[in-house]
Motif scaffolding. Structure first.
Motif, PDB file in Angstrom:
ATOM      1  N   HIS A  25       0.837  -1.206   0.000  1.00  0.00           N
ATOM      2  CA  HIS A  25       0.000   0.000   0.000  1.00  0.00           C
ATOM      3  C   HIS A  25       0.874   1.260   0.000  1.00  0.00           C
ATOM      4  N   MET A  26       1.924   1.259   0.804  1.00  0.00           N
ATOM      5  CA  MET A  26       2.806   2.424   0.908  1.00  0.00           C
ATOM      6  C   MET A  26       3.555   2.676  -0.389  1.00  0.00           C
ATOM      7  N   GLU A  27       3.828   1.655  -1.177  1.00  0.00           N
ATOM      8  CA  GLU A  27       4.521   1.846  -2.453  1.00  0.00           C
ATOM      9  C   GLU A  27       3.718   2.737  -3.395  1.00  0.00           C
ATOM     10  N   GLY A  28       2.407   2.832  -3.188  1.00  0.00           N
ATOM     11  CA  GLY A  28       1.586   3.727  -3.978  1.00  0.00           C
ATOM     12  C   GLY A  28       1.666   5.172  -3.526  1.00  0.00           C
ATOM     13  N   TYR A  29       2.265   5.416  -2.377  1.00  0.00           N
ATOM     14  CA  TYR A  29       2.353   6.766  -1.829  1.00  0.00           C
ATOM     15  C   TYR A  29       3.744   7.378  -1.917  1.00  0.00           C
ATOM     16  N   GLY A  30       4.765   6.553  -1.908  1.00  0.00           N
ATOM     17  CA  GLY A  30       6.102   7.143  -1.881  1.00  0.00           C
ATOM     18  C   GLY A  30       7.185   6.133  -2.174  1.00  0.00           C
ATOM     19  N   GLU A  31       8.395   6.501  -1.791  1.00  0.00           N
ATOM     20  CA  GLU A  31       9.562   5.677  -2.052  1.00  0.00           C
ATOM     21  C   GLU A  31      10.085   5.090  -0.746  1.00  0.00           C
ATOM     22  N   ARG A  32      10.449   3.820  -0.829  1.00  0.00           N
ATOM     23  CA  ARG A  32      10.999   3.144   0.351  1.00  0.00           C
ATOM     24  C   ARG A  32      12.385   3.699   0.654  1.00  0.00           C
ATOM     25  N   ARG A  39       9.379   7.710   2.289  1.00  0.00           N
ATOM     26  CA  ARG A  39       9.267   9.155   2.174  1.00  0.00           C
ATOM     27  C   ARG A  39       8.202   9.432   1.138  1.00  0.00           C
ATOM     28  N   CYS A  40       7.319  10.345   1.476  1.00  0.00           N
ATOM     29  CA  CYS A  40       6.159  10.609   0.623  1.00  0.00           C
ATOM     30  C   CYS A  40       5.973  12.112   0.453  1.00  0.00           C
ATOM     31  N   TRP A  41       5.662  12.539  -0.755  1.00  0.00           N
ATOM     32  CA  TRP A  41       5.361  13.934  -1.073  1.00  0.00           C
ATOM     33  C   TRP A  41       3.844  14.039  -1.050  1.00  0.00           C
ATOM     34  N   MET A  42       3.279  14.576   0.057  1.00  0.00           N
ATOM     35  CA  MET A  42       1.832  14.544   0.237  1.00  0.00           C
ATOM     36  C   MET A  42       1.290  15.862   0.760  1.00  0.00           C
ATOM     37  N   SER A  43       0.030  16.115   0.397  1.00  0.00           N
ATOM     38  CA  SER A  43      -0.714  17.235   0.971  1.00  0.00           C
ATOM     39  C   SER A  43      -1.353  16.751   2.274  1.00  0.00           C
ATOM     40  N   GLN A  44      -1.891  17.677   3.038  1.00  0.00           N
ATOM     41  CA  GLN A  44      -2.559  17.311   4.287  1.00  0.00           C
ATOM     42  C   GLN A  44      -3.750  16.391   4.007  1.00  0.00           C
ATOM     43  N   THR A  45      -4.451  16.612   2.930  1.00  0.00           N
ATOM     44  CA  THR A  45      -5.586  15.755   2.555  1.00  0.00           C
ATOM     45  C   THR A  45      -5.113  14.334   2.276  1.00  0.00           C
ATOM     46  N   GLN A  46      -4.004  14.196   1.573  1.00  0.00           N
ATOM     47  CA  GLN A  46      -3.460  12.870   1.283  1.00  0.00           C
ATOM     48  C   GLN A  46      -2.985  12.176   2.562  1.00  0.00           C
ATOM     49  N   VAL A  47      -2.425  12.943   3.485  1.00  0.00           N
ATOM     50  CA  VAL A  47      -1.982  12.377   4.762  1.00  0.00           C
ATOM     51  C   VAL A  47      -3.182  11.816   5.524  1.00  0.00           C
ATOM     52  N   GLU A  48      -4.249  12.588   5.571  1.00  0.00           N
ATOM     53  CA  GLU A  48      -5.448  12.126   6.274  1.00  0.00           C
ATOM     54  C   GLU A  48      -6.028  10.884   5.610  1.00  0.00           C
ATOM     55  N   ARG A  49      -6.034  10.859   4.286  1.00  0.00           N
ATOM     56  CA  ARG A  49      -6.538   9.681   3.573  1.00  0.00           C
ATOM     57  C   ARG A  49      -5.666   8.461   3.871  1.00  0.00           C
ATOM     58  N   LEU A  50      -4.340   8.645   3.848  1.00  0.00           N
ATOM     59  CA  LEU A  50      -3.433   7.540   4.154  1.00  0.00           C
ATOM     60  C   LEU A  50      -3.663   7.026   5.568  1.00  0.00           C
ATOM     61  N   ARG A  51      -3.808   7.926   6.516  1.00  0.00           N
ATOM     62  CA  ARG A  51      -4.065   7.504   7.908  1.00  0.00           C
ATOM     63  C   ARG A  51      -5.316   6.638   7.987  1.00  0.00           C
ATOM     64  N   TRP A  52      -6.375   7.061   7.313  1.00  0.00           N
ATOM     65  CA  TRP A  52      -7.608   6.294   7.332  1.00  0.00           C
ATOM     66  C   TRP A  52      -7.411   4.926   6.675  1.00  0.00           C
ATOM     67  N   GLU A  53      -6.735   4.899   5.524  1.00  0.00           N
ATOM     68  CA  GLU A  53      -6.504   3.634   4.819  1.00  0.00           C
ATOM     69  C   GLU A  53      -5.687   2.667   5.669  1.00  0.00           C
ATOM     70  N   LEU A  54      -4.694   3.188   6.376  1.00  0.00           N
ATOM     71  CA  LEU A  54      -3.874   2.312   7.216  1.00  0.00           C
ATOM     72  C   LEU A  54      -4.654   1.771   8.398  1.00  0.00           C
ATOM     73  N   THR A  55      -5.612   2.540   8.921  1.00  0.00           N
ATOM     74  CA  THR A  55      -6.436   2.004  10.016  1.00  0.00           C
ATOM     75  C   THR A  55      -7.278   0.829   9.520  1.00  0.00           C
ATOM     76  N   GLN A  56      -7.597   0.804   8.233  1.00  0.00           N
ATOM     77  CA  GLN A  56      -8.365  -0.304   7.666  1.00  0.00           C
ATOM     78  C   GLN A  56      -7.495  -1.544   7.437  1.00  0.00           C
ATOM     79  N   LEU A  57      -6.202  -1.342   7.198  1.00  0.00           N
ATOM     80  CA  LEU A  57      -5.294  -2.451   6.907  1.00  0.00           C
ATOM     81  C   LEU A  57      -4.659  -3.068   8.146  1.00  0.00           C
ATOM     82  N   LEU A  58      -4.427  -2.256   9.165  1.00  0.00           N
ATOM     83  CA  LEU A  58      -3.623  -2.684  10.305  1.00  0.00           C
ATOM     84  C   LEU A  58      -4.468  -2.948  11.545  1.00  0.00           C
ATOM     85  N   ALA A  59      -3.855  -3.596  12.518  1.00  0.00           N
ATOM     86  CA  ALA A  59      -4.504  -3.902  13.789  1.00  0.00           C
ATOM     87  C   ALA A  59      -4.059  -2.909  14.850  1.00  0.00           C
TER      88      ALA A  59
END
Length: 99
Positions: A25-32, A39-59
């Motif tokens: 999932h992270m490979e779609g957002y930035g570089e390992r 490291r990811c080049w993101m806006s605040q909106t993208q950061v919030e979206r990523l946070r939400w997506e990770l809550t769906q993937l992780l425990a």
């Protein structure tokens, strides 16, 4: 985007299956940068979206940190050989499209 900047995303995922899903999932957002650091080049909106997506993937036992990098920090990054700075760490956005 005026609010776009570099972010470090670091994670510690306890289950190997969730770890692989998170890494893909992270490979779609930035570089390992390291195994569990991107490291990811993101806006605040993208950061919030990523946070939400990770809550769906992780425990709840997994850990994730999203760290904004001020320009002074990006300018101060050096490589393992003293003054050798990784050339790709600039204030400019990456050339490839990040989701």
């Amino acid at each position: 985007m005026a609010d776009t900047k570099w972010w470090l995303v670091c994670y510690d995922v306890r289950d190997p299956k969730r770890l692989r899903k998170c890494a893909r999932h992270m490979e779609g957002y930035g570089e390992r940068v390291q195994y569990s650091v991107f490291r990811c080049w993101m806006s605040q909106t993208q950061v919030e979206r990523l946070r939400w997506e990770l809550t769906q993937l992780l425990a709840s036992e997994d850990e994730v940190m999203l760290i904004p990098l001020p320009q002074a920090s990006v300018d101060g990054i050096v490589g393992i050989h003293g003054s050798d700075r990784p050339p790709e760490w600039t204030a400019e956005p990456p050339r490839h499209r990040i989701v």
